[in-house]
Write an enzyme that holds these catalytic residues in place. Structure first.
Site, short mmCIF file in Angstrom:
data_model
loop_
_atom_site.label_atom_id
_atom_site.label_comp_id
_atom_site.label_asym_id
_atom_site.label_seq_id
_atom_site.Cartn_x
_atom_site.Cartn_y
_atom_site.Cartn_z
N CYS A 103 6.29 4.86 17.83
CA CYS A 103 7.56 4.80 18.55
C CYS A 103 8.67 5.09 17.55
CB CYS A 103 7.73 3.41 19.14
SG CYS A 103 9.19 3.27 20.14
N GLY A 107 0.83 -1.19 0.00
CA GLY A 107 0.00 0.00 0.00
C GLY A 107 0.87 1.24 0.00
N1 PLP Z 1 -2.43 3.33 4.41
C1 PLP Z 1 -3.00 3.01 5.57
C2 PLP Z 1 -4.22 3.75 6.01
C3 PLP Z 1 -2.46 1.99 6.37
O1 PLP Z 1 -3.04 1.70 7.53
C4 PLP Z 1 -1.30 1.32 5.90
C5 PLP Z 1 -0.67 0.27 6.73
O2 PLP Z 1 -0.82 0.20 7.93
C6 PLP Z 1 -0.75 1.68 4.67
C7 PLP Z 1 -1.33 2.70 3.95
C8 PLP Z 1 0.48 1.02 4.14
O3 PLP Z 1 0.19 -0.26 3.61
P1 PLP Z 1 1.35 -1.34 3.50
O4 PLP Z 1 1.54 -1.91 4.88
O5 PLP Z 1 0.84 -2.36 2.52
O6 PLP Z 1 2.56 -0.65 3.00
#
Ligand code: PLP
Length: 397
Positions: free
Chosen positions: A327, A71
């Site tokens: 953290c 993501g």
């Molecule tokens: N966007 C949101 C709202 C998230 O909660 C996260 C991960 O916790 C990400 C993006 C990033 O996704 P990834 O862990 O696949 O890099």
């Protein structure tokens, strides 16, 4: 020994058996998906099948899905001044993000710092549409990036209304749906999003696979992050993670069928949890509780109790939770999300997040509540004793 209870699904979800099976099935595929021989075509088929499933999850066309490593990478790919709309080849002149975005959006992608503006949220953690409407005035082609649901509070953002404001100003809207996908409806057209990010590991797929989805053909990602081979229509070079993508597709297909049932199951348990929590600790503050939230998330705090102490105590009780604080370099910082909501730093430092999933049971919630009775009374006692000691000496030791 009692089994462990996992209540940290927003950090990552358990892998669905369907995804694990697809992963196992794809691992032995010998071919490179770019090769034309039978082995290559089998690997290509696994990817294209998954592309259809991921597209269907968000109501898009398969050809509008770009697979990425996460993501995070999908967000970084989306955030570029060089996103073009057909017939209007001019760069975006501003990036606007809300104050509660994930760090991968806060980093701003390829926008220079001075081109990035921040949109405030209200006390319930919802982005202010009035501030957004003011912020787009004076820009001519903004890119706005908003999350559909916040990872800490679970608060759902008014994305549909924001899309109208952004489009009326000639802008484009990117929606980070990483936490929302599989938990609330995420149809790209119904949301009014131009680009949308999803991540496999939050819906029961493997970690390390994500996708950026565009709403229509006329949106060009003219500035790929990783250049090289022509994979992913030239938008993301590198031999594809075939097994990871196949498993992502299987997770997407499963969650598409089960989302409504899983959501009502999680909501019933979350409501039970919050009701009992308030009964045990009437002073507890549940953040964003006046807003619409994801059915699986609760973020709460009790003044005087530190989140890191709670997390460790619960870990010893066999229960995995997380804190709403980040953290960094050994220092626990209060979360930027709670700061943006106007929560005082001492209260924010106590924020504990519980996030539920499709395997969570009532027995898991009961285990949590029993442990909370024990841990909260021990910590509150410890807290008042040390306060007493401090008061006697008139200063902290
Ligand atoms: N966007 C949101 C709202 C998230 O909660 C996260 C991960 O916790 C990400 C993006 C990033 O996704 P990834 O862990 O696949 O890099």
């Amino acid at each position: 020994m009692a089994e462990r209870v996992y209540l940290d699904w927003n950090a990552t979800a358990l892998m669905r058996p369907q995804a694990a099976a697809a992963l196992q099935a794809a691992l032995p595929l010998a071919g490179n998906p770019s090769s034309v021989h039978a082995e290559g075509r089998a690997a290509r088929h696994a990817i294209e099948h998954a592309r259809e499933e991921v597209a269907a999850l968000v109501g898009a066309r398969a050809g509008d899905v770009v697979f990425t490593s996460s993501g995070t990478e999908a967000n970084a790919l989306a955030l570029s001044p060089a996103i073009e709309i057909s017939g209007e080849e001019r760069p975006r002149d501003r990036l606007l993000i809300s104050a509660i975005e994930h760090p991968s959006v806060r980093a701003g992608g390829r926008f220079p710092r001075d081109m990035i503006g921040e949109i405030a949220v209200d006390g319930d953690g919802r982005v202010s549409l009035a501030v957004l409407a003011d912020a787009v005035v004076g820009t001519s082609r903004p890119l706005v990036s908003l999350m559909l649901a916040n990872n800490e509070t679970g608060v759902i953002q008014p994305v549909v209304e924001a899309a109208q404001i952004v489009h009326a100003a000639g802008g484009l809207l990117h929606v980070d749906a990483v936490q929302a996908a599989g938990r609330v409806p995420c149809d790209i057209a119904a949301l009014g999003a131009d680009l949308l990010t999803v991540s496999a590991h939050k819906i029961g797929g493997p970690k390390g696979t994500g996708a950026l989805v565009r709403a229509r053909e006329g949106i060009h990602l003219a500035d790929p992050l990783i250049r090289g081979g022509g994979q992913e229509r030239g938008l993301r070079a590198g031999t594809e993670n075939v097994a990871g993508i196949a498993a992502f597709g299987a997770a997407a297909a499963t969650v598409r069928q089960r989302r409504a049932d899983e959501a009502s199951h999680m909501l019933a348990l979350r409501d039970l949890l919050e009701r009992e929590l308030r009964a045990i600790s009437p002073q507890v503050v549940v953040f964003g509780s006046a807003a619409e939230r994801l059915p699986n998330t609760t973020l709460f705090a009790l003044e005087g109790i530190k989140a890191e102490t709670v997390i460790i105590a619960f870990d010893l009780e066999g229960i995995a939770l997380s804190s709403g604080a980040a953290c960094s370099s050994g220092k626990v910082q209060p979360s930027h999300v709670l700061a943006a909501m106007g929560v005082s730093p001492p209260l924010a430092r106590g924020a504990v997040r519980l996030s539920l999933g499709w395997t969570t049971t009532e027995a898991d919630i009961e285990r949590f509540l029993a442990a909370w009775r024990k841990v909260s009374s021990a910590l509150s006692k410890g807290c008042s004793e040390s306060k007493g000691a401090k008061d006697e000496r008139g200063m902290a030791a």
